[in-house]
Write an enzyme that holds these catalytic residues in place. Structure first.
Site, PDB file in Angstrom:
ATOM      1  N   GLY A 146       0.843  -1.182   0.000  1.00 27.25           N
ATOM      2  CA  GLY A 146       0.000   0.000   0.000  1.00 27.25           C
ATOM      3  C   GLY A 146       0.882   1.236   0.000  1.00 27.25           C
TER       4      GLY A 146
ATOM      5  CD  GLN B 186       3.760   5.708   2.477  1.00 27.90           C
ATOM      6  OE1 GLN B 186       2.740   5.213   2.024  1.00 27.90           O
ATOM      7  NE2 GLN B 186       4.721   4.984   3.026  1.00 27.90           N
TER       8      GLN B 186
ATOM      9  CB  CYS C 280       5.350   1.870   7.067  1.00 28.13           C
ATOM     10  SG  CYS C 280       4.986   3.398   6.221  1.00 28.13           S
ATOM     11  CG  LEU C 281       6.860   0.689   0.980  1.00 27.89           C
ATOM     12  CD1 LEU C 281       6.343   1.052  -0.403  1.00 27.89           C
ATOM     13  CD2 LEU C 281       7.963  -0.362   0.896  1.00 27.89           C
TER      14      LEU C 281
ATOM     15  CG  HIS D 131      -0.348   1.203   7.262  1.00 26.91           C
ATOM     16  ND1 HIS D 131       0.636   0.733   8.114  1.00 26.91           N
ATOM     17  CD2 HIS D 131       0.284   2.008   6.372  1.00 26.91           C
ATOM     18  CE1 HIS D 131       1.803   1.258   7.740  1.00 26.91           C
ATOM     19  NE2 HIS D 131       1.618   2.023   6.688  1.00 26.91           N
ATOM     20  CD  GLU D 132      -0.961   2.443   2.828  1.00 25.30           C
ATOM     21  OE1 GLU D 132      -0.488   3.587   2.713  1.00 25.30           O
ATOM     22  OE2 GLU D 132      -0.256   1.444   3.081  1.00 25.30           O
TER      23      GLU D 132
ATOM     24  CG  HIS E 227       0.632   6.746   5.525  1.00 21.95           C
ATOM     25  ND1 HIS E 227       1.837   7.177   6.048  1.00 21.95           N
ATOM     26  CD2 HIS E 227       0.796   5.422   5.268  1.00 21.95           C
ATOM     27  CE1 HIS E 227       2.685   6.154   6.108  1.00 21.95           C
ATOM     28  NE2 HIS E 227       2.078   5.070   5.652  1.00 21.95           N
TER      29      HIS E 227
HETATM   30 CO    CO Z   1       2.853   3.165   5.516  1.00 22.50          CO
END
Ligand code: CO
Length: 152
Positions: free
Chosen positions: A46, A51, A88-89, A130-131, A134
């Protein structure tokens, strides 16, 4: 399409609130396409626009063999709870346990501005939450369940 750089924890932008999308134009589609390429390149499940440095309420998700684009996503129902590991990236190799709802229903718009709803359980519910976090400047590392790290 182009790969965009994924910003990492410590960058102030990750803590900012993303703004609603009002115009569904080529610039949005290019952002979505670039996000997909960037997510795939980094083996993510995701990604939120913030990001890649864009403060817009745009997320993409790859879960249960489905690819989804969600614009202006909003959780409209949730129930139960599930504690599992996530990463998370923008955080890197730090995985940790986070409590999320077991079921969520999310209302969003597609890339053309049409409304839709998606319901997910367990993993899909987790990625959606999660997304969407963000978009509020919240990272999973803010929500880690203490005492779970040792279990795996
Ligand atoms: Co993330």
């Amino acid at each position: 399409m182009a790969t965009r750089n994924i910003i990492k924890v410590g960058d102030e932008l990750l803590r900012k609130k993303s703004k609603p999308v009002k115009v569904f134009d080529e610039a949005l589609w290019e952002l979505l396409d670039d996000m997909k390429e960037s997510m795939h390149k980094n083996n993510g499940m995701g990604l939120a626009a913030v990001q890649v440095g864009v403060l817009k309420r745009v997320i993409i998700i790859e879960a249960n063999n489905m690819f989804m684009e969600l614009i202006n996503p909003e959780i409209i129902a949730q129930s139960g709870e599930d504690i599992e590991q996530e990463g998370c990236l923008s955080v890197g190799k730090d995985y940790n346990y986070v409590k999320r709802p077991m079921y969520v229903t999310v209302k969003a718009q597609d890339r053309f501005g049409y409304d839709f709803c998606i319901s997910g359980e367990k993993y899909l519910a987790r990625v959606l939450c999660h997304e969407i976090d963000h978009l509020e400047g919240v990272l999973f590392i803010d929500k880690v369940e203490k005492g779970y790290k040792e279990k795996k």
